[in-house]
Design an enzyme around this catalytic site. Sequence first.
Site, PDB file in Angstrom:
ATOM      1  N   ASN A   9       0.434  10.418   5.684  1.00 17.82           N
ATOM      2  CA  ASN A   9      -0.817  10.068   6.363  1.00 17.82           C
ATOM      3  C   ASN A   9      -1.879  11.149   6.241  1.00 17.82           C
ATOM      4  O   ASN A   9      -3.075  10.844   6.326  1.00 17.82           O
ATOM      5  CB  ASN A   9      -0.528   9.720   7.824  1.00 17.82           C
ATOM      6  CG  ASN A   9       0.113   8.342   7.924  1.00 17.82           C
ATOM      7  OD1 ASN A   9      -0.550   7.336   7.799  1.00 17.82           O
ATOM      8  ND2 ASN A   9       1.423   8.314   8.098  1.00 17.82           N
TER       9      ASN A   9
ATOM     10  N   THR B 283       2.764  -8.736  11.533  1.00 21.09           N
ATOM     11  CA  THR B 283       2.881  -7.491  10.808  1.00 21.09           C
ATOM     12  C   THR B 283       1.558  -7.173  10.146  1.00 21.09           C
ATOM     13  O   THR B 283       0.575  -7.876  10.362  1.00 21.09           O
ATOM     14  CB  THR B 283       3.978  -7.594   9.741  1.00 21.09           C
ATOM     15  OG1 THR B 283       4.097  -6.339   9.094  1.00 21.09           O
ATOM     16  CG2 THR B 283       3.663  -8.662   8.729  1.00 21.09           C
TER      17      THR B 283
ATOM     18  N   THR C 268       0.862  -1.190   0.000  1.00 21.75           N
ATOM     19  CA  THR C 268       0.000   0.000   0.000  1.00 21.75           C
ATOM     20  C   THR C 268       0.898   1.240   0.000  1.00 21.75           C
ATOM     21  O   THR C 268       1.299   1.711  -1.047  1.00 21.75           O
ATOM     22  CB  THR C 268      -0.981  -0.005   1.189  1.00 21.75           C
ATOM     23  OG1 THR C 268      -0.261  -0.235   2.407  1.00 21.75           O
ATOM     24  CG2 THR C 268      -2.044  -1.078   1.010  1.00 21.75           C
TER      25      THR C 268
END
Length: 406
Positions: A401, A190, A153
């Site tokens: 972010n 993870t 991603t």
Amino acid sequence: MAVGEYPFPSMHPVAGVKLTAVCAGIKRQNRRDVVLFELAEGSTVAGVFTKNAFCAAPVTLCKAHLAAAPIRYLVINSGNANACTGEQGLRDAKATCEAIAQQTGVKPEQVLPFSTGVIGEPLPVAKIIAAIPEALANATEQGWTDAGAGIMTTDTRPKGFSQQIEYQGKTITVNGIAKGAGMIKPNMATMLGYIATDAKIAQSLLQQLAREAADKSFNRITIDGDTSTNDSCILIATGQVDLPEVNKPEGELYEKLKDIIFAAYIHLAKSIVSDGEGATKFVTVAVNGGANRDECLDVAYAVAHSPLIKTALFASDPNWGRIVAAIGYAGVPDLDATKVRVHLNDVLIVENGGRATSYTEEQGQAVMKGEDIAIRIDLGRGNVAETVWTTDLSYEYVRINADYRS
């Protein structure tokens, strides 16, 4: 932005594992975003998952399917987490499993679904189902590289591991791929990780290995202290190598397998840290001299999660006062500050309750300018040691972010 040398390796085939990555257009067109694993009949599969109470629909379904039937297929989509999507999310995850089952003749319970991406958005299940025929047709033992890229991603690079060992004239292969760059404090594994071997390992022992390996690797990394809703790590043993089944935690073959499986997990975990969102430093926080495991980890994570320490690392500022403050608030009972010693790499900065008499700002500055930094803390109260790996906190982390959903 990534630090350190973690190139994606040349991947050996793992007998009994076929895989591929195809384009479904989940978030962006012409990007490989659906990955399929096909496992040989008789494979054993174990997994560890997020402890987040808002765990994603595919996590719920994976746990149920692992307990119900031998697993033959794994399907992973990137671009959408299918998390906080309620009953519709479960129906969508089940529909994906059912589509694979209909086209392969297995039961839906023999398919494990995984998702990663934006939380709270409905899964574009029709796009995923439409891509399944191509994925089934294209799966090969050489598909590891495409799969490693397909699960990404915000990662800037794919993460892989591939090594072989010899035992009684037979070659055993262990491969692994993982993804993760942000929302990383796994508390199990993870964000997504898949490790496979062609050795034969009994189910119960495989699950034990999966838990122990995750605990020493993916459970020791943090980028930002956030535990994802979708964390999953799967360990696969296809049993295709002509060797006896390993069913007890003892013996030469077990030790060899344990060593290489642990090596795979640790390498992939460090690869995730090295690719932390906006990271410019790879930071090892090593705590020793503890009375028990928990207090060592409490101190390590207090240091690794401190935004003041992480921003000082980004600025290459040897502000050691922030480190001792974090040690002090970590909650270690009756900690004697006069016994604590702190090093930056090999430079002693704190002893006897204050700055080391030998320490100079120039020494600290030289360490902090590096890309690979070790913060070594001796609590002076026992013989237990634990290590956590983390990153700095940069402007780029905020940008990534802030722009994540755009």
